[in-house]
Design a protein around this motif. Structure first.
Motif, PDB file in Angstrom:
ATOM      1  N   THR A   1      -4.632  -4.855  -2.792  1.00 12.38           N
ATOM      2  CA  THR A   1      -3.364  -4.654  -3.505  1.00 12.38           C
ATOM      3  C   THR A   1      -3.229  -5.688  -4.625  1.00 12.38           C
ATOM      4  O   THR A   1      -2.607  -5.413  -5.657  1.00 12.38           O
ATOM      5  CB  THR A   1      -2.146  -4.781  -2.560  1.00 12.38           C
ATOM      6  OG1 THR A   1      -2.208  -6.013  -1.847  1.00 12.38           O
ATOM      7  CG2 THR A   1      -2.088  -3.601  -1.604  1.00 12.38           C
ATOM      8  N   ARG A   2      -3.811  -6.855  -4.431  1.00 10.62           N
ATOM      9  CA  ARG A   2      -3.763  -7.902  -5.451  1.00 10.62           C
ATOM     10  C   ARG A   2      -4.932  -7.806  -6.425  1.00 10.62           C
ATOM     11  O   ARG A   2      -4.859  -8.331  -7.543  1.00 10.62           O
ATOM     12  CB  ARG A   2      -3.787  -9.278  -4.775  1.00 10.62           C
ATOM     13  CG  ARG A   2      -2.618  -9.530  -3.838  1.00 10.62           C
ATOM     14  CD  ARG A   2      -2.851 -10.768  -2.994  1.00 10.62           C
ATOM     15  NE  ARG A   2      -1.756 -11.023  -2.067  1.00 10.62           N
ATOM     16  CZ  ARG A   2      -1.779 -11.939  -1.124  1.00 10.62           C
ATOM     17  NH1 ARG A   2      -2.856 -12.696  -0.956  1.00 10.62           N
ATOM     18  NH2 ARG A   2      -0.729 -12.101  -0.317  1.00 10.62           N
TER      19      ARG A   2
ATOM     20  N   HIS B   1     -12.294   2.431  -8.102  1.00 15.90           N
ATOM     21  CA  HIS B   1     -12.053   3.546  -7.201  1.00 15.90           C
ATOM     22  C   HIS B   1     -10.680   3.419  -6.532  1.00 15.90           C
ATOM     23  O   HIS B   1     -10.149   2.318  -6.379  1.00 15.90           O
ATOM     24  CB  HIS B   1     -13.101   3.581  -6.082  1.00 15.90           C
ATOM     25  CG  HIS B   1     -14.471   3.957  -6.540  1.00 15.90           C
ATOM     26  ND1 HIS B   1     -15.243   3.139  -7.332  1.00 15.90           N
ATOM     27  CD2 HIS B   1     -15.216   5.065  -6.302  1.00 15.90           C
ATOM     28  CE1 HIS B   1     -16.410   3.722  -7.575  1.00 15.90           C
ATOM     29  NE2 HIS B   1     -16.424   4.897  -6.959  1.00 15.90           N
ATOM     30  N   SER B   2     -10.139   4.526  -6.104  1.00 15.25           N
ATOM     31  CA  SER B   2      -8.984   4.490  -5.211  1.00 15.25           C
ATOM     32  C   SER B   2      -9.484   4.203  -3.795  1.00 15.25           C
ATOM     33  O   SER B   2     -10.539   4.701  -3.393  1.00 15.25           O
ATOM     34  CB  SER B   2      -8.238   5.824  -5.242  1.00 15.25           C
ATOM     35  OG  SER B   2      -7.666   6.039  -6.515  1.00 15.25           O
ATOM     36  N   ILE B   3      -8.737   3.385  -3.068  1.00 15.81           N
ATOM     37  CA  ILE B   3      -9.127   3.032  -1.701  1.00 15.81           C
ATOM     38  C   ILE B   3      -8.094   3.592  -0.736  1.00 15.81           C
ATOM     39  O   ILE B   3      -6.894   3.340  -0.873  1.00 15.81           O
ATOM     40  CB  ILE B   3      -9.247   1.506  -1.514  1.00 15.81           C
ATOM     41  CG1 ILE B   3     -10.228   0.909  -2.525  1.00 15.81           C
ATOM     42  CG2 ILE B   3      -9.694   1.185  -0.092  1.00 15.81           C
ATOM     43  CD1 ILE B   3     -10.370  -0.603  -2.432  1.00 15.81           C
ATOM     44  N   VAL B   4      -8.565   4.353   0.227  1.00 18.03           N
ATOM     45  CA  VAL B   4      -7.710   4.944   1.260  1.00 18.03           C
ATOM     46  C   VAL B   4      -7.923   4.178   2.562  1.00 18.03           C
ATOM     47  O   VAL B   4      -9.070   3.960   2.985  1.00 18.03           O
ATOM     48  CB  VAL B   4      -8.030   6.442   1.465  1.00 18.03           C
ATOM     49  CG1 VAL B   4      -7.299   6.992   2.684  1.00 18.03           C
ATOM     50  CG2 VAL B   4      -7.652   7.234   0.217  1.00 18.03           C
ATOM     51  N   PHE B   5      -6.832   3.754   3.174  1.00 20.42           N
ATOM     52  CA  PHE B   5      -6.884   3.066   4.465  1.00 20.42           C
ATOM     53  C   PHE B   5      -6.327   4.007   5.531  1.00 20.42           C
ATOM     54  O   PHE B   5      -5.224   4.523   5.393  1.00 20.42           O
ATOM     55  CB  PHE B   5      -6.068   1.779   4.423  1.00 20.42           C
ATOM     56  CG  PHE B   5      -6.615   0.742   3.491  1.00 20.42           C
ATOM     57  CD1 PHE B   5      -7.539  -0.195   3.935  1.00 20.42           C
ATOM     58  CD2 PHE B   5      -6.224   0.708   2.157  1.00 20.42           C
ATOM     59  CE1 PHE B   5      -8.058  -1.151   3.073  1.00 20.42           C
ATOM     60  CE2 PHE B   5      -6.744  -0.241   1.287  1.00 20.42           C
ATOM     61  CZ  PHE B   5      -7.667  -1.170   1.741  1.00 20.42           C
ATOM     62  N   VAL B   6      -7.119   4.225   6.602  1.00 17.45           N
ATOM     63  CA  VAL B   6      -6.690   5.122   7.670  1.00 17.45           C
ATOM     64  C   VAL B   6      -6.841   4.419   9.019  1.00 17.45           C
ATOM     65  O   VAL B   6      -7.937   4.002   9.398  1.00 17.45           O
ATOM     66  CB  VAL B   6      -7.503   6.435   7.700  1.00 17.45           C
ATOM     67  CG1 VAL B   6      -6.875   7.396   8.712  1.00 17.45           C
ATOM     68  CG2 VAL B   6      -7.573   7.079   6.330  1.00 17.45           C
TER      69      VAL B   6
ATOM     70  N   VAL C   1       0.857  -1.194   0.000  1.00 15.03           N
ATOM     71  CA  VAL C   1       0.000   0.000   0.000  1.00 15.03           C
ATOM     72  C   VAL C   1       0.892   1.242   0.000  1.00 15.03           C
ATOM     73  O   VAL C   1       1.826   1.340   0.802  1.00 15.03           O
ATOM     74  CB  VAL C   1      -0.918   0.005   1.246  1.00 15.03           C
ATOM     75  CG1 VAL C   1      -1.781   1.257   1.270  1.00 15.03           C
ATOM     76  CG2 VAL C   1      -1.784  -1.245   1.270  1.00 15.03           C
ATOM     77  N   GLU C   2       0.604   2.183  -0.878  1.00 16.34           N
ATOM     78  CA  GLU C   2       1.421   3.387  -0.982  1.00 16.34           C
ATOM     79  C   GLU C   2       1.052   4.380   0.117  1.00 16.34           C
ATOM     80  O   GLU C   2      -0.096   4.421   0.584  1.00 16.34           O
ATOM     81  CB  GLU C   2       1.241   4.033  -2.357  1.00 16.34           C
ATOM     82  CG  GLU C   2       1.726   3.176  -3.510  1.00 16.34           C
ATOM     83  CD  GLU C   2       1.566   3.883  -4.849  1.00 16.34           C
ATOM     84  OE1 GLU C   2       1.537   5.130  -4.863  1.00 16.34           O
ATOM     85  OE2 GLU C   2       1.452   3.178  -5.865  1.00 16.34           O
TER      86      GLU C   2
ATOM     87  N   ILE D   1      -2.805   4.361   0.530  1.00 17.48           N
ATOM     88  CA  ILE D   1      -3.736   4.407  -0.596  1.00 17.48           C
ATOM     89  C   ILE D   1      -3.399   3.327  -1.612  1.00 17.48           C
ATOM     90  O   ILE D   1      -2.232   3.039  -1.875  1.00 17.48           O
ATOM     91  CB  ILE D   1      -3.731   5.805  -1.261  1.00 17.48           C
ATOM     92  CG1 ILE D   1      -4.788   5.883  -2.379  1.00 17.48           C
ATOM     93  CG2 ILE D   1      -2.350   6.168  -1.788  1.00 17.48           C
ATOM     94  CD1 ILE D   1      -5.023   7.290  -2.901  1.00 17.48           C
ATOM     95  N   ILE D   2      -4.434   2.714  -2.172  1.00 16.50           N
ATOM     96  CA  ILE D   2      -4.331   1.841  -3.335  1.00 16.50           C
ATOM     97  C   ILE D   2      -5.062   2.548  -4.466  1.00 16.50           C
ATOM     98  O   ILE D   2      -6.275   2.765  -4.386  1.00 16.50           O
ATOM     99  CB  ILE D   2      -4.954   0.460  -3.063  1.00 16.50           C
ATOM    100  CG1 ILE D   2      -4.240  -0.239  -1.898  1.00 16.50           C
ATOM    101  CG2 ILE D   2      -4.901  -0.407  -4.318  1.00 16.50           C
ATOM    102  CD1 ILE D   2      -4.921  -1.521  -1.451  1.00 16.50           C
TER     103      ILE D   2
END
Length: 434
Positions: free
Chosen positions: A289-290, A295-300, A63-64, A239-240
């Motif tokens: 990630t795989r 959509h872009s997915i944001v992890f917080v 994840v970036e 973010i992915i």
């Protein structure tokens, strides 16, 4: 041979129902709720250690970073109770955590204190309070006011509510006595909370089990150090990127902080609350990630939830992505059970109702969970400040299944059944992908 086969089958049937749950998720929960993270609070830098662990997990998954090296930082004071925490009543040692608990905002104490017993009803009598302050004026600063705060035997609901409100005032408005603090006798230890623990209170508040104290007690010997210090908190953000709608975002969040430690021997593991939610985010991050989606997915991973939703408030006030570009936010908190299904907070109207309907359709088709319940919006977790900023958001928590007690030292990894963890994960993967 038949007997051996029978024993093998019996042993398999006796395995815990959670024996086949997500192994990676359980390992994350085990690590995050371990003593090495000190309850993920300010004491012993437990929260910072946790943030660094989560950052490393996101990096390893692929994840970036969304913010500077994954961290979005803010400063907020908090208490750190480090070192020995001891208590005696009339010379008898009490066991920290089990027999007594010092509330996290308590001022440091060290020495012997007189015990002044009062009745619970005295708290609602201003004249009585003035008399107590006057009668013990010379010794009150080296004394602890004691009362039996067990309300379980009060049958009158109205009277019981009045006492409950009076006890709340002691925590949020301060105590009316000029004493070193309060000792409240309890039948069972109440929850430990941080929502009013970011400023000096000027007194100590201690819960003591009623089988260790009564109104005949004379002396309390108490020793602990509790320091209010400035502290850097970090939301951990990754973010992915989507392959089509790259500027449209789905935010998936969970708070990683917990209650921390009460000295060097007692800590609050916080496995269900909310190492389990963090494990869900990491599990979803690994999947997406795989299997990127449009959509872009944001992890917080939010800091400061236990202190008043501070991390999610800061995120929405200083958004690293445009809030208007967030299609919806999903907040996982208390994800360790699930035998009876899940509840969706903020799912009774508007976009929340749409999300509920879509999840219900998927659940009915896939037969994943026994129930998806609805609940109106309430400010009890990190979804709230998103809704206040007009971002559609829901809060997901599990119902049923084995978990430790809420805000208690029993909230351990071994007490998290996780029986529906994979089913919940599949439900939301299906929802996000469609």
């Amino acid at each position: 041979m038949r007997r051996t086969l029978f024993i093998i089958i019996a042993c398999l049937l006796c395995l815990p129902l959670w024996a086949q749950d997500n192994k990676d998720a359980r390992e994350h929960i085990k690590v995050l709720s371990s003593p090495e993270f000190h309850g993920r609070g300010i004491a012993y830098d437990g929260e910072t250690l946790t943030a660094e662990y989560l950052r490393e997990q996101l990096r390893n998954i692929g994840v970036e970073p969304l913010c500077n090296d994954y961290f979005q930082g803010y400063e907020m004071p908090g208490f750190a109770m480090e070192g020995k925490v001891t208590m005696q009543i009339d010379g008898k040692n009490l066991v920290a955590g089990k027999d007594f608990r010092v509330l996290p905002y308590s001022q440091s104490l060290n020495g012997e204190y007189n015990i002044i017993p009062i009745k619970l009803s005295d708290l609602m009598n201003d004249e009585k309070i003035e008399k107590i302050n006057a009668k013990y004026a010379k010794t009150l600063s080296r004394s602890m006011i004691y009362f039996d705060g067990d309300l379980s035997k009060i049958k009158n609901k109205k009277v019981k509510n009045e006492y409950q409100m009076e006890l709340l005032k002691l925590h949020f408005r301060g105590i009316p006595f000029k004493s070193a603090g309060i000792i409240q006798g309890v039948e069972e230890m109440p929850v430990w909370g941080l929502s009013n623990a970011i400023s000096e209170r000027g007194y100590a508040y201690i819960y003591v089990s009623k089988d260790k104290i009564n109104d005949k007690a004379k002396k309390a010997e108490i020793s602990f150090s509790n320091e209010l210090r400035k502290f850097n908190h970090y939301n951990v953000c990754g973010i992915i990127h989507g392959y089509e709608k790259t500027e449209n975002f789905i935010v998936i969040g969970a708070h990683y902080d917990h209650l921390g430690a009460m000295g060097d021997e007692v800590y609050f593991p916080g496995a269900h609350d909310n190492a389990s939610g963090c494990a869900m985010l990491l599990s979803l991050a690994q999947y997406f990630t795989r299997n990127p989606c449009k959509h872009s997915i944001v992890f917080v991973f939010f800091a400061g939830e236990e202190s008043g939703l501070l991390g999610s408030q800061f995120f929405t006030q200083n958004p690293p992505i445009p809030l208007e570009n967030i299609d919806y936010m999903i907040n996982f908190d208390l994800a360790g059970g699930g035998d009876d299904g899940i509840t969706l907070v903020n799912s009774t109207e508007d976009k929340g109702l749409e999300i509920f309907n879509e999840l219900s359709k998927i659940n009915e088709k896939e037969n994943l969970l026994p129930k998806i319940a609805q609940r109106a919006n309430v400010g009890n977790s990190d979804h709230y400040f998103f809704t206040q900023n007009k971002v559609p958001a829901i809060f997901v928590y599990t119902m049923g299944g084995q978990t430790g007690k809420y805000h208690d030292i029993s909230d351990t990894e071994s007490n998290c059944s996780l029986t529906k963890f994979d089913a919940i994960k599949k439900l939301f993967i299906n929802f996000i992908e469609q």
